[in-house]
Design a protein around this motif. Sequence first.
Motif, PDB file in Angstrom:
ATOM      1  N   GLU A 146     125.226  63.907  96.822  1.00 23.33           N
ATOM      2  CA  GLU A 146     124.392  64.619  97.796  1.00 23.33           C
ATOM      3  C   GLU A 146     123.039  64.981  97.182  1.00 23.33           C
ATOM      4  OE1 GLU A 146     126.322  67.741 100.102  1.00 23.33           O
ATOM      5  OE2 GLU A 146     124.463  68.898 100.048  1.00 23.33           O
ATOM      6  N   GLN A 147     123.072  65.471  95.928  1.00 23.83           N
ATOM      7  CA  GLN A 147     121.809  65.814  95.250  1.00 23.83           C
ATOM      8  C   GLN A 147     120.940  64.572  95.071  1.00 23.83           C
ATOM      9  OE1 GLN A 147     123.487  67.554  91.746  1.00 23.83           O
ATOM     10  NE2 GLN A 147     124.168  69.382  92.851  1.00 23.83           N
ATOM     11  N   ALA A 148     121.573  63.465  94.640  1.00 26.22           N
ATOM     12  CA  ALA A 148     120.819  62.215  94.441  1.00 26.22           C
ATOM     13  C   ALA A 148     120.256  61.722  95.770  1.00 26.22           C
ATOM     14  CB  ALA A 148     121.722  61.159  93.810  1.00 26.22           C
ATOM     15  N   PHE A 149     121.035  61.862  96.837  1.00 31.17           N
ATOM     16  CA  PHE A 149     120.586  61.429  98.166  1.00 31.17           C
ATOM     17  C   PHE A 149     119.312  62.174  98.568  1.00 31.17           C
ATOM     18  CE2 PHE A 149     120.451  61.338 102.752  1.00 31.17           C
ATOM     19  CZ  PHE A 149     120.914  60.084 103.094  1.00 31.17           C
ATOM     20  N   ARG A 150     119.297  63.494  98.356  1.00 27.37           N
ATOM     21  CA  ARG A 150     118.108  64.293  98.704  1.00 27.37           C
ATOM     22  C   ARG A 150     116.915  63.904  97.848  1.00 27.37           C
ATOM     23  NH1 ARG A 150     119.088  69.146 101.632  1.00 27.37           N
ATOM     24  NH2 ARG A 150     121.279  69.697 101.839  1.00 27.37           N
ATOM     25  N   ARG A 151     117.153  63.727  96.531  1.00 27.96           N
ATOM     26  CA  ARG A 151     116.042  63.437  95.613  1.00 27.96           C
ATOM     27  C   ARG A 151     115.465  62.042  95.825  1.00 27.96           C
ATOM     28  NH1 ARG A 151     117.862  62.904  90.728  1.00 27.96           N
ATOM     29  NH2 ARG A 151     119.980  63.658  90.966  1.00 27.96           N
ATOM     30  N   ARG A 152     116.252  61.135  96.424  1.00 22.89           N
ATOM     31  CA  ARG A 152     115.797  59.750  96.556  1.00 22.89           C
ATOM     32  C   ARG A 152     115.391  59.369  97.977  1.00 22.89           C
ATOM     33  NH1 ARG A 152     120.615  57.236  92.749  1.00 22.89           N
ATOM     34  NH2 ARG A 152     119.994  58.318  90.848  1.00 22.89           N
ATOM     35  N   THR A 153     115.677  60.250  98.958  1.00 19.11           N
ATOM     36  CA  THR A 153     115.267  59.940 100.340  1.00 19.11           C
ATOM     37  C   THR A 153     114.433  61.057 100.958  1.00 19.11           C
ATOM     38  OG1 THR A 153     117.203  60.953 101.379  1.00 19.11           O
ATOM     39  CG2 THR A 153     117.399  58.625 100.758  1.00 19.11           C
ATOM     40  N   GLY A 154     114.622  62.291 100.495  1.00 19.35           N
ATOM     41  CA  GLY A 154     113.962  63.430 101.128  1.00 19.35           C
ATOM     42  C   GLY A 154     114.632  63.832 102.433  1.00 19.35           C
ATOM     43  N   PHE A 155     115.700  63.149 102.824  1.00 15.39           N
ATOM     44  CA  PHE A 155     116.398  63.482 104.070  1.00 15.39           C
ATOM     45  C   PHE A 155     117.440  64.572 103.823  1.00 15.39           C
ATOM     46  CE2 PHE A 155     115.786  58.759 105.333  1.00 15.39           C
ATOM     47  CZ  PHE A 155     114.516  59.026 105.817  1.00 15.39           C
TER      48      PHE A 155
END
Length: 336
Positions: free
Chosen positions: A84-93
Motif C-alpha cells: 500500500e505504501q509503495a502504491f501511494r509513493r509510485r502512483t500518487g493515488f
Amino acid sequence: MANTHRSHPGISQELLAVLRCTACRGLVEEHSKGLACSHCGLVFPEVNGVVRFVSMEYYAGSFGFQWKLYARTQLDNEQSRRSEQAFRRRTGFGPEDLAGKLVLDVGCGMGRFAEVATRWGARVVGIDLSVAAEVAAANLASSSATVFQADVFQLPFADESFDYIYSIGVLHHTPDCQAAFKMLPPLLKPGGRIAVWLYSGYNHWYSMSDVYRKITRRMSPQLLHKFCYGVVPLYALHKLLRRIPLVGRPASGALAYLVPMAFNPDPKWRILDTFDWYSPWYQSKHTYEEVFRWFESCGLRDLSVIDQPVAVQGRKAFAQESRAEFEQPEVERCVE
Ligand SMILES: [Zn+2]
C-alpha cells in the motif's frame, strides 16, 4: 450505477462491454471454452481460472517463474502495509481517487497492487503477459478484481474504458517502454488519470547489474534463483564490514557497486528483489524529462511528479477542454 451482474464466472457485464477482440476489435462474448469474438470467432480460452488473450509468455517468462514461487510474499496483511505504501509513493493515488472506479493494472504480477486498489473499493482489471496472471487470479479470487493474461501491445479493451490506469515497475521490462506507454492513454475515459512508475535513469549505483544481466537473463530461472541465495551471506558480510571503522563503509560500498543486490532486511524479499533485477530480458531506465515528453505527446495534462523516482501522473482532457483550446487563438493562450 455499474451493472456488476456476473454472467460468466468472474467477468461482469460491465467488463464484457469494454472487452474487444485482439485480432479484429470486435465485441467479445461468452463461449464454452472462455470468451470468443462475436465478429471473427477467435476463441480466448479460460485456463486455470484465467482467460488468455495471448498463448505465450514471450519475454516475460522469468516473471511467471518468480511470482509462482513468491505468490504471496509481497501481499499486504495485518502486519504489513508495504505494498500500500509503495502504491501511494509510485502512483500518487489514494482511496479517495479509486473507490468505485474501473481501474486497469498493467502488468499486475501476483496482484499486490491490485489487492490494494480493490481494498480501496476499486473494480480492478489486471493484465499480465506472464502466467503470474494465474497467481494474481488466485490471490484476488475473493475480491472485485478480474485478471487476464494479455500483452500491453495488444490489449483487449475498447478505447475510453477506464477511469484510472496504473503500471508499476512493468513497462521498462518491455522491448520498447515508450511504445508500451503510448498504448495506454487511449484506454482512459475523458478526465481519467494515469500513473506509471519506471526504473530511474538517474542512479548509476546499480550499473554493474546491467552488465551481469547480459549473462544472467540467459540462465534458467531455477539456476539464477539458486545464485540469488548468495545475497544472504553477502548481506551478513556487508553488516560486518560496516562495523569496521574508517575503511569498512567504503569497502561495503565498493562491494555493493561490484555486486549490486537488494538490501531488504527481510531475506525472502531480498532474494526476490535481487532475482527481479537479474532475470528480466528487458530492463530500461528512464528520466523525468523523457517520461514527461511521452505524457505530453499523448495530450495528457496536469502532469505531476510522484514521490518515488521515476513516477509520473497525468490526466486525460475532457472533450470540451480540447475543443475550447482549439477554438482559442494561440496568442491568447500564451498571455498571462
Ligand atoms: Zn475478432
